[in-house]
Design an enzyme around this catalytic site. Structure first.
Site, short mmCIF file in Angstrom:
data_model
loop_
_atom_site.label_atom_id
_atom_site.label_comp_id
_atom_site.label_asym_id
_atom_site.label_seq_id
_atom_site.Cartn_x
_atom_site.Cartn_y
_atom_site.Cartn_z
N GLY A 208 8.92 3.75 60.08
CA GLY A 208 7.46 3.63 60.17
C GLY A 208 7.03 3.22 61.56
O GLY A 208 7.82 3.31 62.52
N ASN A 209 5.80 2.79 61.70
CA ASN A 209 5.33 2.26 62.99
C ASN A 209 4.26 1.20 62.73
O ASN A 209 3.89 0.95 61.59
CB ASN A 209 4.82 3.40 63.89
N TYR A 210 3.77 0.59 63.81
CA TYR A 210 2.90 -0.58 63.67
C TYR A 210 1.43 -0.25 63.44
O TYR A 210 0.60 -1.15 63.41
CB TYR A 210 3.02 -1.46 64.92
N SER A 211 1.08 1.00 63.31
CA SER A 211 -0.34 1.34 63.13
C SER A 211 -0.90 0.68 61.86
O SER A 211 -0.24 0.68 60.81
CB SER A 211 -0.50 2.86 63.05
N ALA A 276 -1.05 7.61 63.48
CA ALA A 276 0.18 7.57 64.27
C ALA A 276 1.26 8.25 63.42
O ALA A 276 1.90 7.61 62.59
CB ALA A 276 0.55 6.12 64.57
#
Ligand code: CTP
Length: 403
Positions: A208-211, A276
């Site tokens: 995943g990512n931090y968005s 993102a």
């Protein structure tokens, strides 16, 4: 101009409260229906009788009516209004609004209101520039509340400077301007992507990512407030959508986001891709939890579908397509490259090098790169204000394409 608009005016304790009488008269003259909430201390500055006479409505001050014992329903008041305006807004009330304090009817109504909120500060010049006031005002702006900035001039203290409540005529112009823009997207359908995507590795792990989705959700709310029908395709996010004009489609992976966008884009006037999206996803998803071994492990990734690029290839001459670029270096170069390679009409660049920009923050510093127009830089703004600027530009582009 304000015919049948329902305006809830909150008046707090400031000498400028006397000007609220003129304000009510102006609003009523323009056809608005006005209800007034006074804080207890504001009654020292202006009487409920003056305001009820001018507004032709009951004036509210307490949670319950002492004579009838009737409850003044703050939720109903908040839902009734098309606009809540707090004028004058004292430093004390601004601070309470910024911190969720709810010890009078005005504040309880503010917390329950679903409509746009404006506030017109009034205080002495030193109070206005005190870091705590500045901080509280920024906080309110980050909630999407609109400030009607104080004006310069002579103050009640005898000092001269910025802190006077905006003149009632100027407040009226601000409100009229707001409502004239409010319906500017009615009849338009806008597709928005937001948040991260999660690419499953096995039943318990993902990439995943931090968005957080803050930027995309702010754009969705702004479009809906402007009258658009919004389709918000969101990756996993804790955020809630408030406006009933937003149809939210929850997805998890880049592929699911791609499918949802492909399905809806054709019927939309514009798309704003703020998600993102993962560029790569595991080539296979393990059915069972992957157990550790003594060896290092590798996960083979394959490319995901580029949603923005796909929409750029299929868009019609009337559709507007806006993408984002989040870069750590050479932002301008990459943003221009994306404008071309994705056939977008605009790329919004935010650089992770700018303090206050990027994932999870309430603010963003962006530059717009518009095809055949060049670059516009903006200062650090709340994500709501950035959303307003993006939506303004999108409308401008839609209008140009309609010609
Ligand atoms: N985007 C998309 N589909 C993807 C990847 C990105 O729609 N599979 C969109 C994003 O929502 C954003 C823009 O494309 O609007 C970002 O462009 P992109 O070139 O994909 O940026 P990065 O993912 O950061 O990749 P790069 O390594 O090329 O910078």
């Amino acid at each position: 101009m304000l015919k049948n608009k329902k305006i809830l005016l909150g008046i707090t304790a400031s000498i400028a409260a006397y000007k609220a009488a003129f304000l009510v008269r102006l609003l009523v003259k323009q056809g608005a229906e006005v209800k007034v909430i006074l804080t207890d201390a504001a009654k020292e500055f202006i009487t409920p009788l003056t305001l009820s006479t001018l507004s032709k409505n009951k004036v509210y001050t307490e949670f319950s009516d002492k004579t009838t014992g009737e409850w003044n329903n703050h939720v109903e008041l908040g839902l009734w209004a098309d606009l809540m305006l707090i004028a004058p807004a004292s430093a004390n009330t601004i601070s309470k609004m910024a911190n969720g304090i709810c010890d009078n009817l005005l504040l309880a109504t503010y917390l329950s209101a679903r409509c746009p909120v404006m506030f017109a500060p009034a205080m002495d010049l030193d109070m206005y520039v005190h870091p705590s006031t500045v901080h509280n005002i920024h906080k309110l702006q980050s909630f999407g509340n609109l400030i009607i900035d104080a004006e310069e001039g002579e103050l009640a203290s005898g000092l001269s400077g910025k802190g006077r409540m905006a003149e009632p005529e100027n407040i009226l112009t601000f409100i009229e301007d707001f409502f004239s823009k409010k319906d500017r997207l009615s009849g338009k359908k806008i597709l928005i992507t937001a948040g991260p995507t999660y690419e499953n590795i096995d039943p318990v792990r993902f990439i995943g990512n931090y968005s957080t989705g803050k930027m995309g959700f702010a754009i969705a709310e702004t479009c809906a407030h402007a009258g658009a029908e919004v389709i918000l395709v969101s990756g996993p996010s804790q955020l809630k959508t408030i406006h009933p004009g937003i149809q939210r489609i929850n997805v998890r992976s880049a592929e699911q986001m791609y499918e949802a966008c492909k399905m809806h884009f054709e019927n939309c006037n514009a798309a704003i891709m703020s998600a993102a999206v993962a560029d790569y996803t595991p080539i296979t998803i393990a059915d069972q939890k992957i157990k550790k071994s003594n060896e290092d492990m590798q996960i083979i990734l394959k490319k995901t579908s580029d949603i923005l690029k796909h929409l750029g290839q299929t868009k019609s001459s009337k559709q507007v397509l806006i993408g984002f670029a989040l870069e750590t270096n050479d932002g301008e170069l990459y943003a221009k490259g994306k404008l071309e390679s994705k056939n977008a009409d605009m790329i919004v660049l935010n650089s992770l090098q700018d303090e206050g920009s990027g994932f999870g923050t309430d603010t963003n510093q962006v530059s717009f790169f518009v095809a055949n127009e060049g670059k516009t830089d903006f200062p650090l703004l709340s994500k709501q204000q950035v959303a307003h600027n993006i939506v303004n530009k999108m409308l401008d582009l839609l209008n140009k394409k309609a010609q």
